[in-house]
Design an enzyme around this catalytic site. Structure first.
Site, PDB file in Angstrom:
ATOM      1  N   LYS A   1       0.867  -1.316  -0.060  1.00  0.00           N
ATOM      2  CA  LYS A   1       0.023  -0.059  -0.095  1.00  0.00           C
ATOM      3  C   LYS A   1       0.852   1.265   0.096  1.00  0.00           C
ATOM      4  O   LYS A   1       0.657   2.215  -0.780  1.00  0.00           O
ATOM      5  CB  LYS A   1      -0.854   0.051   1.493  1.00  0.00           C
ATOM      6  CG  LYS A   1      -2.151  -0.377   1.231  1.00  0.00           C
ATOM      7  CD  LYS A   1      -2.930  -0.339   2.722  1.00  0.00           C
ATOM      8  CE  LYS A   1      -2.358  -0.807   3.803  1.00  0.00           C
ATOM      9  NZ  LYS A   1      -1.911  -0.524   4.978  1.00  0.00           N
TER      10      LYS A   1
ATOM     11  N   ARG B   1      -9.329   2.712   9.221  1.00  0.00           N
ATOM     12  CA  ARG B   1      -9.187   1.195   9.512  1.00  0.00           C
ATOM     13  C   ARG B   1     -10.083   0.686  10.390  1.00  0.00           C
ATOM     14  O   ARG B   1     -10.234  -0.773  10.645  1.00  0.00           O
ATOM     15  CB  ARG B   1      -7.828   1.025  10.333  1.00  0.00           C
ATOM     16  CG  ARG B   1      -6.537   0.716   9.290  1.00  0.00           C
ATOM     17  CD  ARG B   1      -5.510   0.788  10.235  1.00  0.00           C
ATOM     18  NE  ARG B   1      -4.309  -0.197   9.751  1.00  0.00           N
ATOM     19  CZ  ARG B   1      -3.250   0.114   9.411  1.00  0.00           C
ATOM     20  NH1 ARG B   1      -3.072   1.530   9.061  1.00  0.00           N
ATOM     21  NH2 ARG B   1      -2.193  -0.573   9.324  1.00  0.00           N
TER      22      ARG B   1
ATOM     23  N   ARG C   1      10.886 -11.242   5.417  1.00  0.00           N
ATOM     24  CA  ARG C   1      11.604  -9.945   5.245  1.00  0.00           C
ATOM     25  C   ARG C   1      12.061  -9.670   6.823  1.00  0.00           C
ATOM     26  O   ARG C   1      13.117  -9.259   7.070  1.00  0.00           O
ATOM     27  CB  ARG C   1      10.329  -8.929   5.163  1.00  0.00           C
ATOM     28  CG  ARG C   1      10.939  -7.509   5.086  1.00  0.00           C
ATOM     29  CD  ARG C   1      10.216  -6.477   4.886  1.00  0.00           C
ATOM     30  NE  ARG C   1       9.014  -6.091   5.749  1.00  0.00           N
ATOM     31  CZ  ARG C   1       8.122  -5.255   5.981  1.00  0.00           C
ATOM     32  NH1 ARG C   1       7.831  -4.779   4.655  1.00  0.00           N
ATOM     33  NH2 ARG C   1       7.406  -5.034   6.730  1.00  0.00           N
TER      34      ARG C   1
ATOM     35  N   ARG D   1      14.190  -7.273  12.005  1.00  0.00           N
ATOM     36  CA  ARG D   1      13.004  -6.237  12.624  1.00  0.00           C
ATOM     37  C   ARG D   1      12.378  -6.856  14.190  1.00  0.00           C
ATOM     38  O   ARG D   1      11.740  -7.857  14.187  1.00  0.00           O
ATOM     39  CB  ARG D   1      11.878  -5.777  11.803  1.00  0.00           C
ATOM     40  CG  ARG D   1      12.372  -4.731  10.774  1.00  0.00           C
ATOM     41  CD  ARG D   1      11.151  -4.335   9.832  1.00  0.00           C
ATOM     42  NE  ARG D   1       9.915  -3.963  10.559  1.00  0.00           N
ATOM     43  CZ  ARG D   1       8.934  -3.168   9.969  1.00  0.00           C
ATOM     44  NH1 ARG D   1       9.203  -2.905   8.627  1.00  0.00           N
ATOM     45  NH2 ARG D   1       7.782  -3.029  10.744  1.00  0.00           N
TER      46      ARG D   1
ATOM     47  N   ARG E   1      -1.316  -9.087  13.265  1.00  0.00           N
ATOM     48  CA  ARG E   1      -1.598  -8.134  12.340  1.00  0.00           C
ATOM     49  C   ARG E   1      -2.612  -8.428  11.075  1.00  0.00           C
ATOM     50  O   ARG E   1      -3.672  -7.592  10.995  1.00  0.00           O
ATOM     51  CB  ARG E   1      -0.367  -7.508  11.659  1.00  0.00           C
ATOM     52  CG  ARG E   1       0.431  -6.510  12.737  1.00  0.00           C
ATOM     53  CD  ARG E   1       1.448  -5.449  11.903  1.00  0.00           C
ATOM     54  NE  ARG E   1       2.078  -4.791  12.929  1.00  0.00           N
ATOM     55  CZ  ARG E   1       3.170  -5.338  13.113  1.00  0.00           C
ATOM     56  NH1 ARG E   1       3.965  -6.081  12.234  1.00  0.00           N
ATOM     57  NH2 ARG E   1       3.999  -4.518  13.875  1.00  0.00           N
TER      58      ARG E   1
HETATM   59  P1  AMP Z   1       0.934   0.991   8.800  1.00  0.00           P
HETATM   60  O1  AMP Z   1       2.341   1.402   8.461  1.00  0.00           O
HETATM   61  O2  AMP Z   1      -0.199   1.752   8.186  1.00  0.00           O
HETATM   62  O3  AMP Z   1       0.743  -0.314   8.713  1.00  0.00           O
HETATM   63  O4  AMP Z   1       0.918   1.479  10.454  1.00  0.00           O
HETATM   64  C1  AMP Z   1       1.743   1.014  11.608  1.00  0.00           C
HETATM   65  C2  AMP Z   1       0.977   0.804  12.655  1.00  0.00           C
HETATM   66  O5  AMP Z   1       0.313   2.139  13.165  1.00  0.00           O
HETATM   67  C3  AMP Z   1      -0.148   0.044  12.913  1.00  0.00           C
HETATM   68  O6  AMP Z   1       0.002  -1.153  13.273  1.00  0.00           O
HETATM   69  C4  AMP Z   1      -0.924   0.778  13.835  1.00  0.00           C
HETATM   70  O7  AMP Z   1      -0.683   0.519  15.420  1.00  0.00           O
HETATM   71  C5  AMP Z   1      -0.895   2.124  13.628  1.00  0.00           C
HETATM   72  N1  AMP Z   1      -1.965   2.595  13.024  1.00  0.00           N
HETATM   73  C6  AMP Z   1      -1.597   3.011  11.750  1.00  0.00           C
HETATM   74  N2  AMP Z   1      -2.787   3.643  11.128  1.00  0.00           N
HETATM   75  C7  AMP Z   1      -3.847   3.565  12.269  1.00  0.00           C
HETATM   76  C8  AMP Z   1      -5.401   3.825  12.263  1.00  0.00           C
HETATM   77  N3  AMP Z   1      -6.099   4.250  11.076  1.00  0.00           N
HETATM   78  N4  AMP Z   1      -6.019   3.317  13.122  1.00  0.00           N
HETATM   79  C9  AMP Z   1      -5.182   2.910  14.165  1.00  0.00           C
HETATM   80  N5  AMP Z   1      -3.967   2.467  14.195  1.00  0.00           N
HETATM   81  C10 AMP Z   1      -3.082   2.805  13.075  1.00  0.00           C
END
Ligand code: AMP
Length: 187
Positions: A13, A88, A127, A133, A144
């Site tokens: 994404k 989300r 990865r 990581r 996740r």
């Molecule tokens: P991402 O890089 O988009 O996968 O986001 C990394 C982490 O940030 C996620 O695993 C969540 O803990 C938090 N996060 C990102 N976007 C949201 C959202 N819209 N609502 C809640 N937590 C978020």
């Protein structure tokens, strides 16, 4: 053009959103990137976000919604944007509707990158092995994907019923997927 991009963790994404933002001449708004910047700078918001993201959980809606409201009100997001990683949850959809209403805006489309979750888990495990990581244990990676399936996948039906959903095959190299996205966008 005002768009969202959705898809399970690891579907690519972020990469697609960055180049798409350039092509539509709009802001790339990634809640994950904003949280990571705050984590790096050790702000209060960052400390809260880190607790949740390390566990593979979502940050609470009150925190996330306020942050997105501020970001969408900035000048570079007035005409065009791509939201990446927000909304989300069903609650965040309602908040986004209210924010856009207030700004006199609406969404033009919701892109879903379609990739098989089990394929993603295998890719993410590889990865994690090569990059070391700390947050990427198998349990967290699987959790996740489950959180996405339970909390976020239901949003696809919501946007589908509004006629906004654009499903794009997310398997392939970056350019191939970008071309598919461009071909599927509303004109
Ligand atoms: P991402 O890089 O988009 O996968 O986001 C990394 C982490 O940030 C996620 O695993 C969540 O803990 C938090 N996060 C990102 N976007 C949201 C959202 N819209 N609502 C809640 N937590 C978020």
């Amino acid at each position: 053009m005002r768009l969202l991009i959705m898809g399970p963790p690891g579907a690519g994404k972020g990469t697609q959103a960055v180049s798409l933002a350039e092509r539509i001449g709009g802001a790339h708004i990634s809640t994950g990137d904003i949280f990571r910047a705050n984590i790096q700078q050790q702000t209060e918001l960052g400390k809260t976000a880190q607790r949740y993201s390390d566990a593979g959980e979502y940050v609470p809606d009150e925190v996330t919604n306020a942050m997105v409201k501020d970001r969408l009100a900035q000048d570079d997001a007035r005409e065009a944007f791509i939201l990446d990683g927000y909304p989300r949850t069903v609650g965040q959809v309602d908040t986004l509707d209210a924010i856009l209403d207030e700004l006199g805006n609406h969404l033009d489309g919701v892109i879903e990158l379609v990739v098989d979750p089990e394929e993603l888990i295998q890719r993410l495990l590889k990865r994690a092995e090569t990059s070391g990581r700390a947050d990427d244990t198998e349990d967290v990676i699987r959790h996740r994907q489950e959180v996405y399936t339970n909390e976020t996948a239901p949003l696809l039906a919501v946007y589908g019923s509004r006629g906004l959903l654009i499903q794009v095959d997310g398997v392939g190299d970056v350019d191939e997927v970008s071309h598919r996205i461009d071909a599927a966008l509303p004109s």
